[in-house]
Design an enzyme around this catalytic site. Sequence first.
Site, PDB file in Angstrom:
ATOM      1  CG  ASN A 225      -2.006  -0.956   1.035  1.00  0.00           C
ATOM      2  OD1 ASN A 225      -2.530  -1.415  -0.034  1.00  0.00           O
ATOM      3  ND2 ASN A 225      -2.540  -1.497   2.345  1.00  0.00           N
ATOM      4  CG  HIS A 275      -4.198  -6.892   4.893  1.00  0.00           C
ATOM      5  ND1 HIS A 275      -5.157  -7.524   3.984  1.00  0.00           N
ATOM      6  CD2 HIS A 275      -3.916  -5.800   4.564  1.00  0.00           C
ATOM      7  CE1 HIS A 275      -5.660  -6.475   3.125  1.00  0.00           C
ATOM      8  NE2 HIS A 275      -4.854  -5.343   3.411  1.00  0.00           N
ATOM      9  CE1 TYR A 284      -2.994  -5.047  -0.358  1.00  0.00           C
ATOM     10  CE2 TYR A 284      -3.773  -7.157  -0.001  1.00  0.00           C
ATOM     11  CZ  TYR A 284      -3.997  -5.842  -0.018  1.00  0.00           C
ATOM     12  OH  TYR A 284      -5.137  -5.189   0.039  1.00  0.00           O
TER      13      TYR A 284
END
Length: 817
Positions: A225, A275, A284
């Site tokens: 992210n 996460h 990811y």
Amino acid sequence: MTPSWTRRGVLHAAGGAALALGTAGPAAAAPQTPAATAPRAAADDFAALRAVWRDLVLGTGFSPTAEPFATRLRELGTEAAAHLAAMAPAAGSLWPDLPLADPEPDKDTESYGYSARLVDSYTRLRTMAEAHVRAGTGLTGDAALATGILTGLDHLHDLAYNAAQPPYGNWWSWQIGAPQRLLDLCVLMYDRIRADRLAAYCAAVDHFVPDSAVASYTGTSTGANRVDLCRVLALRGVVGQDPAKTALARDALSPVFPYVTTGDGLYTDGSFVQHTYVPYTGSYGAVMLGGIGLLLALLAGSPWAVTDPARQIVLDAVEHAWAPFIHNGLVMDGVSGRGISRGVMLSDPRGIQQDDHTRGHGILASVVLLAEGASGAERTRWRGLVKGWMRRAYYSPVLEDRTLSLASLAWLAGVENDAAVPAAAHPSGHRLFASMDRAVHRRPTWTASVSMASRRITHYETGNTENLRGWHTGSGMLYWWGDDYANGQYSDAFWATVDPYRLPGTTTSAKRLADAAGGDWGASRPAADWVGGATDGTVAGVGQHLKGLGSTLEARKSWFFVGDTVVCLGAGITCTDGTAVESVIDNRNLGAAGVHPLTVDGVTAPAALPWSAPLTGARWAHLGGFGGYVLGGTTGVRALREQRTGRWSDINKTCATTPLTRRWLTLFADHGTDPVNASYAYQMLPGADAARTAARSADASWMQMLANTGQAQGVRVPSAGFTAANFFAAGTAGALTASAPCAVLVRERGDGTAVVCVADPARQAASLTVTWNRPVAAVVSRPATVTSAVTGGSLRLAFGSLTGAAGATQKTVVRLG
């Protein structure tokens, strides 16, 4: 010398652009320029960066009339024309099928929410923009298409993505999904967008992605992210000619590089977690790898080049963290989180299935891109790895993958067509990823992987109504693929049609679980610590203290990887759910019409559907096209041949509802209802024929069972010099004794030495003594954790605290007596 992307090396020519690779000296190790003191930048700096990004987005070095590009470009034009024809700006949408007005601004009211539709709306405009600027689409330079794109940009801005709009639904849509696509559009259509509109679009990005989004490395601003956020900030700086934004993006990337010891990021053992609790190398992690490659390429040679020396950690991770999970072009599902449930997405107008191969192909393209910013030696090795993976992608040829962008396709075609690049061979060896409860074992003709769960790592991940029935993927699921067979095993509608209570390798209770049981985002973690094992890099002993999700089930499970075999043991299997408990020996997806004969002790079983039968007293079984199973140590074995129908929407509400049917062959041990200390023991021989399976079953001397209880599980394979035991409590197994829970593996080598491997999977051993009852003459080498070593008639190793070793194997080499 270190090859690097250079903004000055971008050459523009009629009909497209070609990216020239320059050669620069080694990257400087000086600290980054702080954003507050960012250098002044001339307009041509940003023009050059826009040109680099354009080439990164569109790809270079291919002819639009050559295949597979010509077909893909025509398809792109057709898709863009359909989007233009369907566009109907209205009060609540740009396209009628993508309504954007959310009646409840604080949340999406449907699984496929309004904020996701905003991203899809920008995605359609981006598709139209590519068709407009690319040659060979049939719409290149089309005035009506350009007008439609500009109209759509203004409409989405005025309707939803503007500086006065509060976000609703999923944060990702506003901070990553929408702005990434919007900024790509701004680069592709830069010369046609009025300055005031460009400023308005930048103001919207600033509103939803303020500098504070990267102020701390926490929450949703970590790992992949964070890289995505940096991409937004960097492109916002480029489009808006804001040097401070571009510098901030570069600086905010630095926290991603260092190794972590908890939470999100890369670990020293090669694990990648996102996460907080989810192994995510394949999803990811792939986003992070690709995003870093793009940012390094964009900023190389500019005033904002990424010079942080810690970036080498990510470069090292190509071979240390990502390559171990790539098999013949696919990336293993055990490290792809909830992404395994994304089959045919509702948002994909082409209806193309995503799977382990399509995810893997994207990683291959990212490795090729990242190689251009690596050392010459790394670039050579990585391109060889990619070519090897591509050449062995028998099930899903990489250059036929319609999910790949044309840019990725161009990078990969460049490797395939480079005669100077030799294809790397399929490797052998074992990698244990203790920080994410995963193991990968490679042999010349097959590869296997185990997925486990502990206090540190979730049973499975669900969220956003995705992966609703992945409950048991961390209950010891054993995946395996052949070198040139079984590579579509988990690709061919596997997750949509498999019985989620009978995943291969798992031990499960038949207790019914609700969709998304255990909670979102990795909340379902068992109160179990002993998960991991020991390896010397060639063979391994891996184990798991299993505690069932939403169940009273407990068990100890072990996998010993040695030679051509996986020895699978289970013991202490106890449950009080009032339901049946099973250990799944294997569950093979036979495809839509597969027959694959099952032979049991030399007798061919019926091929009728459905068919179920006990294999009472069976010694071995062989499944045609796959491999063999030696069953002698397991009771209650049953075989089931069935046809199952499911839908991707059953497990992911953002997916298609089309029914899919596949045939399955399941072998499992039925432990009965509420078993107490049940057990199993079998050998799996991937790729073995029936004759070799029968011969192994008849060879009682090949393996000696040392222990199979709730306290210890161990085996000895004399022909391989292999002895290993997983001690769940202090005890003895054969010639091995441990004073506390640990994993021990010994491999005697042909040169008169042996390697003794010890690990503390539970990370609780304040001290430990391991004894090998075998004459040892001397210790050749030992790790710092060994406080004393006594040789002679036996070997006695004393260890200090292993609690800080993160489950890593401690290797001692000895000379045998």
